[in-house]
Design an enzyme around this catalytic site. Structure first.
Site, PDB file in Angstrom:
ATOM      1  N   HIS A  11      68.353 -13.160  36.568  1.00 46.15           N
ATOM      2  CA  HIS A  11      69.697 -13.750  36.496  1.00 46.15           C
ATOM      3  C   HIS A  11      70.452 -12.986  35.407  1.00 46.15           C
ATOM      4  O   HIS A  11      69.859 -12.581  34.406  1.00 46.15           O
ATOM      5  CB  HIS A  11      69.687 -15.202  36.007  1.00 46.15           C
ATOM      6  CG  HIS A  11      68.929 -16.184  36.836  1.00 46.15           C
ATOM      7  ND1 HIS A  11      67.575 -16.368  36.710  1.00 46.15           N
ATOM      8  CD2 HIS A  11      69.350 -17.078  37.757  1.00 46.15           C
ATOM      9  CE1 HIS A  11      67.195 -17.338  37.541  1.00 46.15           C
ATOM     10  NE2 HIS A  11      68.248 -17.785  38.186  1.00 46.15           N
ATOM     11  N   ASP A  47      69.592 -14.027  31.951  1.00 42.24           N
ATOM     12  CA  ASP A  47      68.217 -13.803  31.465  1.00 42.24           C
ATOM     13  C   ASP A  47      68.157 -12.579  30.561  1.00 42.24           C
ATOM     14  O   ASP A  47      67.389 -12.549  29.605  1.00 42.24           O
ATOM     15  CB  ASP A  47      67.243 -13.487  32.624  1.00 42.24           C
ATOM     16  CG  ASP A  47      67.142 -14.575  33.663  1.00 42.24           C
ATOM     17  OD1 ASP A  47      67.445 -15.734  33.341  1.00 42.24           O
ATOM     18  OD2 ASP A  47      66.759 -14.247  34.807  1.00 42.24           O
TER      19      ASP A  47
HETATM   20  C1  XUL Z   1      65.152 -22.842  40.673  1.00 46.54           C
HETATM   21  C2  XUL Z   1      64.916 -21.522  41.255  1.00 46.54           C
HETATM   22  C3  XUL Z   1      65.730 -20.401  40.720  1.00 46.54           C
HETATM   23  C4  XUL Z   1      66.161 -19.421  41.742  1.00 46.54           C
HETATM   24  C5  XUL Z   1      67.110 -18.372  41.219  1.00 46.54           C
HETATM   25  O1  XUL Z   1      64.371 -23.862  41.184  1.00 46.54           O
HETATM   26  O2  XUL Z   1      64.058 -21.363  42.087  1.00 46.54           O
HETATM   27  O3  XUL Z   1      65.003 -19.792  39.713  1.00 46.54           O
HETATM   28  O4  XUL Z   1      65.066 -18.768  42.293  1.00 46.54           O
HETATM   29  O5  XUL Z   1      68.231 -18.905  40.630  1.00 46.54           O
END
Ligand code: XUL
Ligand code: CO
Length: 436
Positions: free
Chosen positions: A101, A104
């Protein structure tokens, strides 16, 4: 450059008899299975958020895990060290992909433009590390759910200003995903849902969520980003109800808003079970409808009703999952991303190696068993036999709409009761176990 995982050498395949816990027993990246190497089939990815940022906090207690790359009081210095550690980890583990993300890799600053500048610095660093190591980006994404501004959602927020903020963040995240050669981009609607209907205009929220995705499709075209867009279904948590409940509701949503050509699913195992399905159901639904894109490989706990994001250990499930994925044509842009974190008592650096090695071996075993099942046509023959009536005269007349209710009624008057056949479930369960 500093070495963060000292004493750990690159993880090698040593075969099933090895007792070395820092070796693969089944994942042999160059071994060819059904015409492709295991690495090409499985396309393993490490996720940045859990593996490097999760420090063991839960609802009842703070961090338990201390990382040597998380040691500076300066947030940007920590971000730089974390990224060096991450690429050292990817390389030592021998995975070809990572996922992240925006938030992150670089900490938020006081304004969006300052935050974007920080992000640019880390993206340039990631670009260099990718070039040096050969590790590629499976997908990028935006965190539009952690900051308090997103407490009532991003695209579904009651405020257009928050919608605009989310759009700006997604714009930037798509740009950097393109810059890093990302093969995909994920939308997980972390707070795209509601906590109470008493304050919610559901129709408006659904329309707005679609608008945000339509804008993303437009912007993707505009910047020439070639990666695949994915939606990651999840039924609840953090909100009471999330609109992307499961693959079925996402499929309906994409059709309603004319988005089906632009999106595939990123199926997460633990999200499937939260929706009351199993992982394989979601995979099979996606294959049946041509929308399987990528997988977040993890598991929940049968006795805990939330998203525990544990590393996958179930060989039975991995075998059937790989069978469905292979029958669906295998991964193209997608892969197996370990959206999982070690338990809060697993406090050592080596624990993240054990976790990934085990999970990679589970899917490698699953792949090999599934390939043997495909070669021997075990399930295929049984399923063909079960549906063979449809290849006969009556079946083809129905499928080709040559008959309607009246002709079918006449047929039954003439032929009487249909003959019945066993579903053979127990036999097939035994056969599946033979292959595991
Ligand atoms: C949350 C989840 C996230 C997504 C990406 O449950 O799975 O980490 O994969 O935003
Ligand atoms: Co996920």
């Amino acid at each position: 450059m500093a070495e963060y995982f000292q004493g750990i050498k690159p993880i090698k395949y040593e075969g099933s008899d090895t007792r070395n816990p820092l070796a693969f027993k089944h994942y042999n990246p160059d071994e060819v299975v059904l015409g492709k190497t295991m690495a090409e089939h499985l396309r393993f990815a490490v996720c940045y958020w859990h593996t490097f940022k999760n420090l063991g906090a839960d609802q009842f207690g703070g961090n338990t895990i201390i990382r040597n790359y998380n040691a500076s009081s300066d947030a940007m210095e920590t971000a730089n060290m974390t990224m060096d550690a991450a690429f050292e980890f990817f390389t030592k583990l021998g995975v070809n992909f990572w996922c992240f993300h925006d938030r992150d890799i670089a900490p938020e600053a006081d304004s969006l433009s300052e935050t974007n500048k920080r992000l640019d610095k880390l993206v340039q660093k990631a670009k260099k590390l990718q070039a040096d190591t050969g590790v590629k980006l499976l997908w990028g994404t935006t965190n539009a759910f952690s900051h308090r501004r997103f407490m009532a959602g991003a695209g579904t927020n009651p405020s257009p200003k928050v919608f605009a903020y989310a759009a700006s963040q997604i714009k930037k995240a798509m740009e950097i995903t393109k810059e890093l050669g990302g093969q995909g981009y994920v939308f997980w609607g972390g707070r795209e849902g509601y906590d109470t209907l008493l304050n919610t205009d559901m129709k408006k929220e659904l329309d707005h969520m679609a608008l945000l995705l339509q804008m993303a499709v437009d912007y993707k075209k505009k910047i020439g980003f070639k990666g695949q867009l994915y939606i990651e279904p999840k039924p609840k948590e953090p909100t009471k109800h999330q609109y992307d409940f499961d693959a079925g509701s996402c499929f309906a949503f994409l059709q309603k808003y004319n988005l089906l050509d632009h999106f595939k699913m990123n199926v997460e195992a633990n999200h499937a079970t939260l929706a009351g399905h199993d992982f394989c159901h979601e995979l099979a639904f996606c294959v049946a409808n041509g929308i399987l894109g990528s997988v977040d490989a993890n598991r929940g706990d049968m006795l805990l009703g939330w998203d525990t994001d544990q590393f996958p250990t179930n060989i039975y499930e991995a075998t059937l999952a790989m069978y469905i994925i292979l029958k669906g044509g295998g991964f193209t842009t997608g892969g197996l991303n370990f959206d999982a974190h070690v338990r809060r008592q697993s406090i050592d650096h080596v624990d993240i190696f054990y976790a990934h090695i085990g999970a990679m071996d589970v899917f490698a075993r699953g792949l090999k068993s599934a390939a043997r099942m495909i070669k021997d046509k075990v399930l295929e023959n049984a399923i063909n036999e079960r549906y063979k009536g449809w290849a006969g005269e009556l079946g083809s007349k129905i499928e080709n709409r040559k008959v309607g209710f009246e002709e079918l009624e006449s047929y039954i008057f003439e032929h009487g009761e249909p003959e019945l056949q066993s579903g053979r479930q127990e036999l097939l369960e035994n056969l599946l176990n033979d292959y595991i």
